[in-house]
Design an enzyme around this catalytic site. Structure first.
Site, PDB file in Angstrom:
ATOM      1  N   GLU A 106      -6.046  18.127   3.011  1.00  0.00           N
ATOM      2  CA  GLU A 106      -6.977  17.002   2.843  1.00  0.00           C
ATOM      3  C   GLU A 106      -6.245  15.668   2.822  1.00  0.00           C
ATOM      4  O   GLU A 106      -6.766  14.654   3.291  1.00  0.00           O
ATOM      5  CB  GLU A 106      -7.818  17.176   1.572  1.00  0.00           C
ATOM      6  CG  GLU A 106      -7.033  17.359   0.295  1.00  0.00           C
ATOM      7  CD  GLU A 106      -6.746  18.815  -0.023  1.00  0.00           C
ATOM      8  OE1 GLU A 106      -6.543  19.118  -1.211  1.00  0.00           O
ATOM      9  OE2 GLU A 106      -6.739  19.641   0.915  1.00  0.00           O
ATOM     10  N   ASP A 129      -2.077  -0.734   6.781  1.00  0.00           N
ATOM     11  CA  ASP A 129      -3.093  -1.150   5.810  1.00  0.00           C
ATOM     12  C   ASP A 129      -2.658  -2.379   5.029  1.00  0.00           C
ATOM     13  O   ASP A 129      -3.496  -3.188   4.618  1.00  0.00           O
ATOM     14  CB  ASP A 129      -3.399   0.003   4.856  1.00  0.00           C
ATOM     15  CG  ASP A 129      -4.267   1.077   5.504  1.00  0.00           C
ATOM     16  OD1 ASP A 129      -4.577   0.932   6.698  1.00  0.00           O
ATOM     17  OD2 ASP A 129      -4.620   2.056   4.824  1.00  0.00           O
ATOM     18  N   HIS A 168      -5.013   6.211   8.214  1.00  0.00           N
ATOM     19  CA  HIS A 168      -4.441   5.305   7.223  1.00  0.00           C
ATOM     20  C   HIS A 168      -2.913   5.334   7.317  1.00  0.00           C
ATOM     21  O   HIS A 168      -2.302   6.384   7.510  1.00  0.00           O
ATOM     22  CB  HIS A 168      -4.877   5.723   5.819  1.00  0.00           C
ATOM     23  CG  HIS A 168      -6.291   5.345   5.509  1.00  0.00           C
ATOM     24  ND1 HIS A 168      -6.625   4.144   4.925  1.00  0.00           N
ATOM     25  CD2 HIS A 168      -7.458   6.005   5.717  1.00  0.00           C
ATOM     26  CE1 HIS A 168      -7.938   4.088   4.775  1.00  0.00           C
ATOM     27  NE2 HIS A 168      -8.472   5.201   5.248  1.00  0.00           N
ATOM     28  N   GLU A 190       0.873   5.706   0.594  1.00  0.00           N
ATOM     29  CA  GLU A 190       0.203   6.961   0.963  1.00  0.00           C
ATOM     30  C   GLU A 190       0.823   8.058   0.113  1.00  0.00           C
ATOM     31  O   GLU A 190       2.024   8.006  -0.201  1.00  0.00           O
ATOM     32  CB  GLU A 190       0.353   7.262   2.448  1.00  0.00           C
ATOM     33  CG  GLU A 190      -0.252   6.212   3.378  1.00  0.00           C
ATOM     34  CD  GLU A 190      -1.737   6.015   3.207  1.00  0.00           C
ATOM     35  OE1 GLU A 190      -2.411   6.973   2.731  1.00  0.00           O
ATOM     36  OE2 GLU A 190      -2.242   4.931   3.535  1.00  0.00           O
ATOM     37  N   ASP A 195       0.861  -1.182   0.000  1.00  0.00           N
ATOM     38  CA  ASP A 195       0.000   0.000   0.000  1.00  0.00           C
ATOM     39  C   ASP A 195       0.894   1.227   0.000  1.00  0.00           C
ATOM     40  O   ASP A 195       2.050   1.176   0.446  1.00  0.00           O
ATOM     41  CB  ASP A 195      -0.910   0.004   1.231  1.00  0.00           C
ATOM     42  CG  ASP A 195      -1.878   1.181   1.220  1.00  0.00           C
ATOM     43  OD1 ASP A 195      -2.545   1.399   0.184  1.00  0.00           O
ATOM     44  OD2 ASP A 195      -1.956   1.898   2.237  1.00  0.00           O
TER      45      ASP A 195
END
Length: 246
Positions: free
Chosen positions: A71, A174, A169, A28, A26
């Site tokens: 965000e 994750d 997250h 980010e 995963d």
């Protein structure tokens, strides 16, 4: 943290590839679109063999060389100050490629992560990933009825995978969650039971040698006339004997 785990990887890098070896990963990022200059800021990779974690993993944060939008920070909690002293992706991409080798990669909504990693690889003059990529999002969409929510969080709840370890997250967290979901998508631990080759062993009681003495069969002789008369006399002396009614 990434360097420490990298040391673990070096110690086990001589392990030969085996059938069933895959890497759940995963990322980010600073945003949703690498074409708009967004960058990868974290990657987590978990090695699995026959769908079960082996204990080997890779984790690293990256300096994206750009500001972190609010965000995006709200999703993963990574800010400019934290990432300022982290290495660049270009400093670590060889470690990543060596760690996963040519084995299949597993990701949720894999096109997103693949697009970002390929963009980072282009920045350092490398070609795109050649690994086969398994998308658990697509697996879940085919497995469950239309309209079923198949986000990672929704699948964790569906399969009773605890989210207690995660408030925001994180790529490595994750990846561990996804590894558990991936196992459940393939039937869970029950799939390890190979009923087709399992044989049931029936215990047969052991037969012990009979050591008891064998007695000879009794031979019944023919009664004499005296014995018959004594028997008939005994019957005649009985009251309401059924033999007298014949």
């Amino acid at each position: 943290m990434g360097k420490q785990i990298m040391g673990m990887f070096n110690q086990g890098s001589a392990m030969p590839p085996a059938d069933g070896l895959q890497y759940v990963f995963d990322t980010e990022t600073t945003g949703l679109h690498p074409s708009q200059g967004h960058r990868v800021v974290e990657i987590g990779i978990v090695e699995i063999l026959d769908l079960l974690p082996t204990g080997r993993e890779y984790h690293q944060y990256f300096n994206p060389q750009r500001n972190m939008p609010k965000e995006a920070e709200d999703v993963h909690g990574l800010n400019d100050q934290f990432l300022r002293d982290k290495p660049l992706f270009g400093d670590c991409y060889e470690e990543i490629l060596e760690f996963v080798g040519s084995h299949p990669l597993v990701a949720h909504n894999a096109k997103f992560d693949e697009r970002f990693l390929n963009a980072e690889l282009r920045r350092v003059g490398r070609g795109p990933l050649q690994n086969r990529i398994v998308d658990t999002f697509e697996i879940a969409r085919k497995k469950f009825p239309a309209g079923t929510r198949v986000t990672l969080d929704a699948l964790c709840k569906k399969f009773n995978v605890s989210l207690a370890s995660r408030s925001l997250h994180g790529a490595l967290i994750d990846s561990h969650l996804l590894a558990k979901v991936y196992l459940h998508l393939h039937g869970g631990l029950e799939r390890k039971l190979d009923l087709g080759t399992t044989t049931t062993k029936v215990e047969v009681p052991q037969q012990h040698e009979n050591t008891r003495p064998v007695r000879p069969s009794r031979v019944l002789g023919v009664p004499s006339a005296c014995e018959l008369e004594a028997h008939n006399s005994f019957i005649r002396g009985m009251k309401n004997a059924i033999w007298n009614k014949a």
